[in-house]
Write a protein that holds these residues in place. Sequence first.
Motif, PDB file in Angstrom:
ATOM      1  N   SER A   1       0.852  -1.188   0.000  1.00 30.18           N
ATOM      2  CA  SER A   1       0.000   0.000   0.000  1.00 30.18           C
ATOM      3  C   SER A   1       0.886   1.236   0.000  1.00 30.18           C
ATOM      4  O   SER A   1       2.098   1.159   0.190  1.00 30.18           O
ATOM      5  CB  SER A   1      -0.931   0.001   1.220  1.00 30.18           C
ATOM      6  OG  SER A   1      -0.186  -0.103   2.418  1.00 30.18           O
TER       7      SER A   1
ATOM      8  N   THR B   1      -0.986   5.461   3.352  1.00 24.18           N
ATOM      9  CA  THR B   1      -1.862   4.446   3.947  1.00 24.18           C
ATOM     10  C   THR B   1      -1.195   3.775   5.133  1.00 24.18           C
ATOM     11  O   THR B   1      -1.815   3.548   6.178  1.00 24.18           O
ATOM     12  CB  THR B   1      -2.235   3.392   2.891  1.00 24.18           C
ATOM     13  OG1 THR B   1      -2.940   4.018   1.821  1.00 24.18           O
ATOM     14  CG2 THR B   1      -3.109   2.302   3.505  1.00 24.18           C
ATOM     15  N   GLN B   2       0.091   3.461   4.991  1.00 23.23           N
ATOM     16  CA  GLN B   2       0.817   2.814   6.081  1.00 23.23           C
ATOM     17  C   GLN B   2       0.954   3.729   7.290  1.00 23.23           C
ATOM     18  O   GLN B   2       0.873   3.284   8.436  1.00 23.23           O
ATOM     19  CB  GLN B   2       2.188   2.364   5.590  1.00 23.23           C
ATOM     20  CG  GLN B   2       2.098   1.234   4.576  1.00 23.23           C
ATOM     21  CD  GLN B   2       3.443   0.890   3.969  1.00 23.23           C
ATOM     22  OE1 GLN B   2       4.471   1.351   4.431  1.00 23.23           O
ATOM     23  NE2 GLN B   2       3.425   0.080   2.929  1.00 23.23           N
TER      24      GLN B   2
ATOM     25  N   ARG C   1      -1.163   6.075   8.107  1.00 22.27           N
ATOM     26  CA  ARG C   1      -2.492   6.120   8.721  1.00 22.27           C
ATOM     27  C   ARG C   1      -2.777   4.842   9.508  1.00 22.27           C
ATOM     28  O   ARG C   1      -3.423   4.884  10.558  1.00 22.27           O
ATOM     29  CB  ARG C   1      -3.562   6.347   7.646  1.00 22.27           C
ATOM     30  CG  ARG C   1      -3.564   7.761   7.080  1.00 22.27           C
ATOM     31  CD  ARG C   1      -4.812   8.022   6.245  1.00 22.27           C
ATOM     32  NE  ARG C   1      -4.807   7.220   5.023  1.00 22.27           N
ATOM     33  CZ  ARG C   1      -4.247   7.580   3.877  1.00 22.27           C
ATOM     34  NH1 ARG C   1      -3.638   8.768   3.794  1.00 22.27           N
ATOM     35  NH2 ARG C   1      -4.298   6.819   2.808  1.00 22.27           N
ATOM     36  N   GLU C   2      -2.285   3.701   9.020  1.00 19.04           N
ATOM     37  CA  GLU C   2      -2.464   2.446   9.754  1.00 19.04           C
ATOM     38  C   GLU C   2      -1.759   2.508  11.113  1.00 19.04           C
ATOM     39  O   GLU C   2      -2.296   2.050  12.122  1.00 19.04           O
ATOM     40  CB  GLU C   2      -1.904   1.273   8.937  1.00 19.04           C
ATOM     41  CG  GLU C   2      -2.754   0.899   7.732  1.00 19.04           C
ATOM     42  CD  GLU C   2      -2.089  -0.172   6.883  1.00 19.04           C
ATOM     43  OE1 GLU C   2      -0.928  -0.528   7.179  1.00 19.04           O
ATOM     44  OE2 GLU C   2      -2.722  -0.647   5.919  1.00 19.04           O
TER      45      GLU C   2
ATOM     46  N   ALA D   1      -3.673   4.921  13.316  1.00 17.69           N
ATOM     47  CA  ALA D   1      -4.956   4.325  13.701  1.00 17.69           C
ATOM     48  C   ALA D   1      -4.758   3.242  14.758  1.00 17.69           C
ATOM     49  O   ALA D   1      -5.594   3.088  15.660  1.00 17.69           O
ATOM     50  CB  ALA D   1      -5.647   3.738  12.469  1.00 17.69           C
ATOM     51  N   PHE D   2      -3.659   2.495  14.648  1.00 15.75           N
ATOM     52  CA  PHE D   2      -3.399   1.455  15.645  1.00 15.75           C
ATOM     53  C   PHE D   2      -3.241   2.069  17.033  1.00 15.75           C
ATOM     54  O   PHE D   2      -3.828   1.592  18.012  1.00 15.75           O
ATOM     55  CB  PHE D   2      -2.135   0.670  15.271  1.00 15.75           C
ATOM     56  CG  PHE D   2      -1.680  -0.285  16.346  1.00 15.75           C
ATOM     57  CD1 PHE D   2      -2.323  -1.502  16.523  1.00 15.75           C
ATOM     58  CD2 PHE D   2      -0.627   0.037  17.184  1.00 15.75           C
ATOM     59  CE1 PHE D   2      -1.911  -2.386  17.518  1.00 15.75           C
ATOM     60  CE2 PHE D   2      -0.208  -0.831  18.184  1.00 15.75           C
ATOM     61  CZ  PHE D   2      -0.855  -2.045  18.344  1.00 15.75           C
TER      62      PHE D   2
ATOM     63  N   MET E   1       4.055  -3.943  13.256  1.00 18.39           N
ATOM     64  CA  MET E   1       3.614  -2.572  13.495  1.00 18.39           C
ATOM     65  C   MET E   1       4.601  -1.789  14.366  1.00 18.39           C
ATOM     66  O   MET E   1       4.419  -0.596  14.614  1.00 18.39           O
ATOM     67  CB  MET E   1       2.238  -2.600  14.169  1.00 18.39           C
ATOM     68  CG  MET E   1       1.515  -1.264  14.256  1.00 18.39           C
ATOM     69  SD  MET E   1       0.991  -0.604  12.670  1.00 18.39           S
ATOM     70  CE  MET E   1      -0.262  -1.794  12.207  1.00 18.39           C
TER      71      MET E   1
ATOM     72  N   ARG F   1       6.065   1.669  13.040  1.00 15.75           N
ATOM     73  CA  ARG F   1       5.068   2.738  12.957  1.00 15.75           C
ATOM     74  C   ARG F   1       4.547   3.138  14.341  1.00 15.75           C
ATOM     75  O   ARG F   1       4.276   4.317  14.585  1.00 15.75           O
ATOM     76  CB  ARG F   1       3.923   2.297  12.043  1.00 15.75           C
ATOM     77  CG  ARG F   1       4.293   2.370  10.565  1.00 15.75           C
ATOM     78  CD  ARG F   1       3.286   1.679   9.676  1.00 15.75           C
ATOM     79  NE  ARG F   1       3.394   0.223   9.795  1.00 15.75           N
ATOM     80  CZ  ARG F   1       2.537  -0.623   9.231  1.00 15.75           C
ATOM     81  NH1 ARG F   1       1.501  -0.165   8.542  1.00 15.75           N
ATOM     82  NH2 ARG F   1       2.702  -1.930   9.370  1.00 15.75           N
TER      83      ARG F   1
END
Length: 421
Positions: free
Chosen positions: A209, A213-214, A216-217, A220-221, A353, A356
């Motif tokens: 992606s 997007t990454q 935001r992931e 969001a996590f 994750m 990030r």
Amino acid sequence: MSGAIRRWLRHPLTRSSAFMHLWAGQSAAQVGFQVGTLATSAIAITMLHASESQVGALAAVQTLAFLLVGLPAGAWVDRWSKRRVMISANIARIAALVSVPLAYVCCSLTLTHLMLVAGLLGLSTVFFDVAYQSYVPEVASKRYIGAANGRLEISFQVGRAGGPGLGGWLLGVVAPPLAYLLTASTYAFSTWAIWRIRTPESERLRPTSSLGTQIREGVAFVRGHRLLFPLFSCIACAACAAAGINVLLPVLVLRTLGMSATGLGIVLSVGALGGLLGALTRSAWINRLGIGRSIVIANIAGVAVLVFQPAAVHFPGLAPWVIAGAGVVSSYFQTIYNVTQMSLRQEVCPTAMLGRMNATFRFAVWGVMPLGAFASGTLATWVGVEAAMYVVIAVAVASGVAMGFTPAARIRGASLVPGIS
């Protein structure tokens, strides 16, 4: 004592070549960081005659990269080899540091040059720190994350204890810009140690992606995690205030109290000794109070005691002792707090994750530091250094109190990993 040493030598982390090389590299980098930070403040205040607001701006530049690229750095680190990222960051820091003594010898050193160097150091540190924190679970299983972070925190405290003292001694012997050569040599050793790590890394994230997007992931996590997001918010507020304290203390010591750079280094070194004891006794606090209460109590105690530092101006003869004593207590509790909350974050985060998640926290912690540094310098220009320190300490204490109302504060156990006490 001999029994404790034997247990330490037999610990799986001690027998791990990868972790020991990472630990050696981080230790060297921490000593260099402390020497470089002290030299930067001394150059700006004593040689370039920077004002309080300019000192604040310089400190802001050092952490500005965390605000600008902190989030994408996490996505990039998840894609790249973390070991190579750390090595590249060290090489960039060496190049930036060497430029300072060269400019000094050529009589062309300016505050603008110092800010550019500080900015490049900050950019490199973004990637090094995100990669290093995400690399810990690679070389130490989640079962030993707390122990690994405890040892790495000892490195930080050894750097704080020895770095300023060594830097202060150097500044009394050579011109401040030349102290940057020692800092560059420590990063060179750090590069060698990390290069020696041979443990294969886990499979890196494939960019299926977009970068956005990454990012935001990752955000969001953290935002959706019931433990991490409330902790994230409080840590961000506390970091903003901490940046102000770090900016104003050298001004208080060097300008208000009229102490030398050597005296500042000694005061900071003595204060950091508490951190060594904190790293060694953290497990006792965790076993007695649990993770949650240890985080909250250690954070509040570690910040509140700093109120004695600005108050020391009213007792000039005792000021060095008061500042150093407050630093010892603060360092002790802040070490317990830092290791515990960092280990908690790494325990609850999936491996894919980690980069990030760490970048998101670094963005919060270091990204707000330019704001805190600049605001504290400006505030000190208006109300004076002492009053400004009282304000930022009060903000930091309030952030710690707010942390007591988060879900993380209600964790009663000593670990979230089954079977670990």
